[in-house]
Design a protein around this motif. Structure first.
Motif, short mmCIF file in Angstrom:
data_model
loop_
_atom_site.label_atom_id
_atom_site.label_comp_id
_atom_site.label_asym_id
_atom_site.label_seq_id
_atom_site.Cartn_x
_atom_site.Cartn_y
_atom_site.Cartn_z
N ASP A 247 3.39 45.93 -87.47
CA ASP A 247 3.36 46.85 -88.61
C ASP A 247 2.85 48.22 -88.18
OD1 ASP A 247 0.57 46.75 -88.52
OD2 ASP A 247 0.38 45.42 -90.23
N ALA A 248 2.70 49.12 -89.12
CA ALA A 248 2.31 50.50 -88.85
C ALA A 248 0.91 50.61 -88.25
CB ALA A 248 2.38 51.32 -90.14
N TRP A 249 0.07 49.59 -88.40
CA TRP A 249 -1.30 49.62 -87.89
C TRP A 249 -1.43 48.85 -86.57
CZ3 TRP A 249 -0.04 48.77 -92.97
CH2 TRP A 249 -0.35 49.83 -93.83
N GLY A 250 -0.33 48.41 -86.02
CA GLY A 250 -0.37 47.69 -84.76
C GLY A 250 -0.64 46.21 -84.88
N HIS A 251 -0.61 45.67 -86.10
CA HIS A 251 -0.81 44.25 -86.34
C HIS A 251 0.55 43.55 -86.42
CE1 HIS A 251 -4.44 46.13 -88.16
NE2 HIS A 251 -5.01 45.21 -87.40
N HIS A 252 0.55 42.26 -86.18
CA HIS A 252 1.79 41.51 -86.35
C HIS A 252 2.21 41.53 -87.82
CE1 HIS A 252 0.67 39.59 -82.47
NE2 HIS A 252 1.96 39.74 -82.29
N ALA A 253 3.49 41.64 -88.05
CA ALA A 253 4.04 41.46 -89.38
C ALA A 253 4.58 40.03 -89.44
CB ALA A 253 5.15 42.47 -89.64
N PHE A 254 4.37 39.35 -90.55
CA PHE A 254 4.80 37.97 -90.69
C PHE A 254 5.80 37.85 -91.83
CE2 PHE A 254 0.87 37.84 -88.48
CZ PHE A 254 1.01 36.79 -87.59
N THR A 255 6.85 37.11 -91.59
CA THR A 255 7.86 36.86 -92.61
C THR A 255 7.64 35.47 -93.17
OG1 THR A 255 9.42 38.33 -91.51
CG2 THR A 255 10.33 36.76 -93.07
N CYS A 256 7.69 35.37 -94.50
CA CYS A 256 7.46 34.09 -95.18
C CYS A 256 8.50 33.93 -96.28
CB CYS A 256 6.08 34.06 -95.84
SG CYS A 256 4.69 34.48 -94.77
N ASN A 257 8.81 32.68 -96.59
CA ASN A 257 9.64 32.40 -97.76
C ASN A 257 8.76 32.55 -98.99
OD1 ASN A 257 12.12 31.67 -96.43
ND2 ASN A 257 11.01 29.89 -95.68
#
Length: 129
Positions: free
Chosen positions: A42-52
């Protein structure tokens, strides 16, 4: 066919039937939920997670689940930046009753909180905020 061969064939058939029945047994939603998965940074350097998730889920300004709805998730699956457990802010979920996820809404791009109860995937894999 020889009697022992018939017995062996019958045993194998019964075993296969029992295995098929076990596979078809229903499980609780917590057991059946697949994990959220990492999909980028993400914009802050953290992982982005996709969820249902529930399509049309409310995005709240505060983690109170009250009337401060500021956006909605129109897509399924959606992505989430992080999760937080607020012991004084129940969300109505039976799996993670105090968990909220930080995300960006789809209607106007406003950042806010989504109840874990509106996420079908298991959210333990989402990084804590």
């Amino acid at each position: 066919m020889h009697r022992s061969a018939t017995r062996k064939t019958l045993t194998l058939a019964l075993t296969a039937s029992a295995a098929a029945a076990l596979v078809a047994l229903p499980t609780s939603s917590a057991q059946a939920a697949s994990n959220c998965w990492a999909t980028g940074i993400d914009a802050w350097g953290h992982h982005a997670f996709t969820c249902n998730n529930v399509q049309g889920a409310n995005v709240y300004e505060l983690v109170d689940g009250g009337t401060h709805i500021i956006d909605h998730l129109r897509t399924n699956p959606s992505w989430f930046a992080c999760r937080a457990d607020f012991t004084d802010r129940p969300n109505g979920s039976s799996v993670h009753p105090y968990r909220w996820l930080w995300t960006q809404g789809d209607d106007n791009g406003t950042w806010g909180w989504v109840s874990d109860g509106d996420v079908a995937s298991e959210t333990n894999t989402v990084e804590p905020c």
